[in-house]
Enzyme design. Structure first.
Site, mmCIF file in Angstrom:
data_model
loop_
_atom_site.group_PDB
_atom_site.id
_atom_site.type_symbol
_atom_site.label_atom_id
_atom_site.label_comp_id
_atom_site.label_asym_id
_atom_site.label_seq_id
_atom_site.Cartn_x
_atom_site.Cartn_y
_atom_site.Cartn_z
ATOM 1 N N PHE A 288 0.820 -0.787 -0.035
ATOM 2 C CA PHE A 288 0.301 -0.313 -0.084
ATOM 3 C C PHE A 288 0.550 1.342 0.231
ATOM 4 O O PHE A 288 1.723 1.555 0.791
ATOM 5 C CB PHE A 288 -0.730 -0.065 1.360
ATOM 6 C CG PHE A 288 -2.220 -0.627 1.061
ATOM 7 C CD1 PHE A 288 -2.292 -1.603 -0.335
ATOM 8 C CD2 PHE A 288 -3.478 -0.697 2.292
ATOM 9 C CE1 PHE A 288 -2.966 -2.681 -0.175
ATOM 10 C CE2 PHE A 288 -4.835 -1.944 2.411
ATOM 11 C CZ PHE A 288 -4.357 -2.983 1.439
ATOM 12 N N GLU A 289 0.432 1.717 -0.327
ATOM 13 C CA GLU A 289 1.588 3.341 -0.776
ATOM 14 C C GLU A 289 0.409 4.686 -1.184
ATOM 15 O O GLU A 289 -0.675 3.953 -0.619
ATOM 16 C CB GLU A 289 2.543 2.915 -2.554
ATOM 17 C CG GLU A 289 3.075 2.224 -2.603
ATOM 18 C CD GLU A 289 4.685 2.178 -3.167
ATOM 19 O OE1 GLU A 289 4.600 3.037 -4.021
ATOM 20 O OE2 GLU A 289 4.837 1.047 -3.847
ATOM 21 N N GLY A 290 0.876 5.730 -1.496
ATOM 22 C CA GLY A 290 0.293 6.535 -1.935
ATOM 23 C C GLY A 290 -0.920 7.153 -0.373
ATOM 24 O O GLY A 290 -0.239 7.212 0.335
#
Length: 501
Positions: A288-290
């Site tokens: 998971f990024e952003g």
């Protein structure tokens, strides 16, 4: 990470055999542990078969073995959710780590693709007829004995548990399965042997908050050499037979996943399970990024999170772990912003970004079930180390200091009374780009080996000295297998040689 079953060949005979159990292979009575067979799909030259096991005894079954015969005209190719051996057409299937225990009344399934049209005969389960009979089944378990936990069937009731030995080092790589991203597509069958864990990049949501994940192989227009789904699945089985683990990675740079509701959480569990089951995968990677994770105002304790996207993700991961059991592989690939920045900031307090440190409650909640944490030690701004000095990638000090935080624990937001506990050494790998093309912060081979020397041996350190030696550090992760091949396999060949010495 930065990024930019079976093909239906159903013939007319499908209507005759699809979903119909074959005579003589159906439980006639519920007298013990039984196994039933159906052809799920069929075509002129083969079929997909599924076998369902059912424990109709009053006792727990702690392992299973199904064996049957096929004539020379029919052979088993790809298979899933079991381990298989074949001697002259006598096939033996044994449970995987995650589906061997059957409570009274419980069921399990496994499947295979067959070349040829003959159905199995002479079926036995744990030594007894598949249609029931003796209720005194033989116990069969699995053990793990290779660099990456190669599974082999045995007839002993002993199962090895606990962390792997210090010398059991891994290389983890992301495979561009759904896109090429300029580096070229690599078929699953062509992934080099140096890679122990293969992360399929990526499954992405239908919308940011749906929780509904989808995974498709790279389109032919972008990847002219892409294999068929049947070939892809068969290659996964071959890698697993070699002791490799193949996981589905969720998210990436473009795949924002916010589980803001219980409905999204449930959709996440359902859709991830469908992907894992479809390809027979070993588990799940959370990349998971952003803005996928963040902390609401007032959510200040990583040990008791309140924010919906965090709470629902933890719940979903626990559900998946419970569903698939002890063999389920769970890895995470957060950026330093979401982990080590938690030493200075946690959430939005003090005017900081509300994503600061937001992976910490997820890691902490899943620490007993976490296979590997491989923080992306690249694409990072300066991060303060525990010596209160700023560390900048791709220096040796940066990598050592970032690893020291998760290997030895650290005070969250500098509060000595609020310590994020250390993870086990065997749960930590260092995340690095495979080449200058792969990400900002590429680290030269010699510098990486200095980092490993410093962390594992206490030698070759520069100005930052870790608090302890970490000889059981698990290995290295990279973005990506594709970019490594693009760079003449510099990463895998050099680091595999270092880790194996």
């Amino acid at each position: 990470m930065s990024r930019k079953i079976l093909v239906a060949r159903v013939a007319a005979v499908l209507t005759v055999v699809l979903g119909i159990a074959l005579a003589g292979f159906v439980p006639a009575h519920a007298a013990g542990v039984t196994a039933s067979f159906v052809k799920q799909q069929a075509w002129e030259t083969g079929y997909t078969g599924q076998i369902t096991l059912k424990n109709d005894t009053a006792s727990q079954v702690t392992g299973w073995k199904v064996e049957f015969d096929l004539p020379a005209s029919t052979t088993v190719g790809a298979y899933w959710d079991a381990l298989q051996t074949n001697a002259g057409g006598h096939y033996v299937f044994t449970n995987r780590e995650y589906n061997g225990n059957l409570a009274p009344g419980a069921s399990a399934t496994f499947g295979f693709n067959a070349a040829g049209t003959a159905a199995p005969v002479n079926c036995r389960i744990n030594g007894s007829p598949c249609d029931g009979g003796s209720t005194n089944p033989t116990t069969t378990t699995t053990s793990t004995t290779s660099r990456t936990t190669t599974s082999t069937s045995t007839t002993t009731t002993t199962t090895t548990t606990g962390p792997p030995p210090a010398g059991n080092k891994l290389l983890v790589g992301y495979l561009h399965s759904s896109f090429a991203n300029g580096s070229g597509y690599i078929r699953m069958a062509d992934v080099p042997a140096e890679w122990d864990i293969i992360q399929l990049a990526f499954a992405e949501p239908t919308s940011v908050t749906s929780g509904d994940l989808r995974f498709k192989l790279c389109p032919v227009a972008e990847c002219p050499n892409v294999e068929s789904e049947a070939e892809f699945t068969a290659a996964i089985r071959a890698k697993q037979a070699q002791g490799k683990k193949v996981l589905i990675s969720i998210g990436g740079q473009n795949g924002q996943v916010q589980l803001t509701s219980t409905a999204a959480r449930d959709a996440f569990v359902s859709s991830v399970s469908a992907i894992i089951d479809r390809y027979g995968l070993n588990g799940l990677d959370i990349d998971f990024e952003g803005h996928s994770l963040y902390l609401d105002s007032g959510d200040t304790d990583f040990k008791a999170p309140k924010t919906s996207v965090v709470v629902n993700l933890i719940s979903a991961l626990k559900t998946l772990k419970a569903k698939y059991g002890s063999g389920f592989q769970l890895t995470m690939a957060p950026e330093t912003f979401f982990v080590q920045l938690g030493y200075q900031h946690y959430g939005g307090s003090g005017g900081a970004d509300n994503r600061a440190g937001s992976y910490l409650p997820v890691i902490h909640a899943m620490r007993n079930d976490l296979t590997l944490l491989h923080v992306q030690q690249y694409n990072s701004g300066p991060i303060m180390g525990l010596d209160n000095q700023w560390k900048q990638m791709p220096s040796v000090d940066f990598h050592v200091a970032m690893a020291d935080m998760v290997l030895g624990g650290f005070p969250v937001k500098g509060d000595v009374n609020n310590q994020f506990p250390a993870l086990r050494q065997d749960q930590i790998a260092l995340g690095l780009p495979a080449s200058p093309n792969a990400g900002n912060g590429h680290t030269a081979v010699a510098a990486v080996h200095k980092v490993l020397d410093c962390l594992m041996k206490g030698s070759n350190c520069e100005s930052y000295k870790p608090r302890a030696k970490y000889p059981s550090l698990r290995g290295l992760m990279t973005w990506s297998i594709n970019w490594d091949r693009f760079n003449n396999a510099e990463f895998s060949k050099n680091h595999r040689a270092y880790l194996d010495r």
